[in-house]
Structure formats: structure tokens, C-alpha cells
Design a protein around this motif. Structure first.
Motif, PDB file in Angstrom:
ATOM      1  N   THR A  11      45.658  31.276  46.300  1.00 19.49           N
ATOM      2  CA  THR A  11      45.185  30.498  45.166  1.00 19.49           C
ATOM      3  C   THR A  11      43.907  31.097  44.590  1.00 19.49           C
ATOM      4  O   THR A  11      43.759  31.206  43.364  1.00 19.49           O
ATOM      5  CB  THR A  11      44.933  29.040  45.593  1.00 19.49           C
ATOM      6  N   ALA A  15      43.514  32.839  40.805  1.00 13.83           N
ATOM      7  CA  ALA A  15      42.614  32.249  39.818  1.00 13.83           C
ATOM      8  C   ALA A  15      41.568  33.236  39.313  1.00 13.83           C
ATOM      9  O   ALA A  15      40.879  32.954  38.348  1.00 13.83           O
ATOM     10  CB  ALA A  15      41.926  31.029  40.427  1.00 13.83           C
ATOM     11  N   LEU A  18      41.466  34.418  35.493  1.00 17.64           N
ATOM     12  CA  LEU A  18      41.318  33.385  34.479  1.00 17.64           C
ATOM     13  C   LEU A  18      39.876  33.341  34.003  1.00 17.64           C
ATOM     14  O   LEU A  18      38.960  33.102  34.768  1.00 17.64           O
ATOM     15  CB  LEU A  18      41.724  32.016  35.050  1.00 17.64           C
TER      16      LEU A  18
END
Length: 63
Positions: A11, A15, A18
Motif C-alpha cells: 500500500t 501510494a 500519487l
């Protein structure tokens, strides 16, 4: 336990790319222009759908 760590690491790695959107280029819509975000149509449709679901929920007999 190892699965949770793996999920956490994946995760965090997913991320990373982004980023927030940068400012618009020159000549783009200005922030003081009231038509830069056309949310009126979408918001009214969401409110109508929410009202319809709420009315349906209230009219349903309790189980």
C-alpha cells in the motif's frame, strides 16, 4: 502476521506516485471565475438519488 506487513508495504509503495495536481498553465481558468467547477448537475443528481433511497428505506416494512 506476515500478510499484514506485506499489505502495508504494498500500500505504501503504491501510494508513492500519487501527487497533488499542480497549478493550471497560463491562460487556464482563473480561481475567481465561478464557472471553473461545474458541480451543479452532479450534486443535484446525487441529492435526488439519496432522497429516493431514503424514502424507499423509510417506506419498507421492518423485518
Amino acid at each position: 502476521m506476515h500478510f499484514r506487513w506485506l499489505l502495508l508495504v504494498l500500500t505504501l509503495l503504491a501510494a508513492q506516485p500519487l501527487f497533488a495536481q499542480g497549478s493550471p498553465p497560463e491562460g487556464g481558468p482563473q480561481p475567481d471565475n465561478p464557472t471553473t467547477v461545474p458541480i451543479d448537475g452532479g450534486v443535484s443528481l446525487l441529492l435526488a438519488a439519496g432522497a429516493a433511497v431514503g424514502i424507499r428505506h423509510l417506506r419498507r416494512p421492518a423485518r
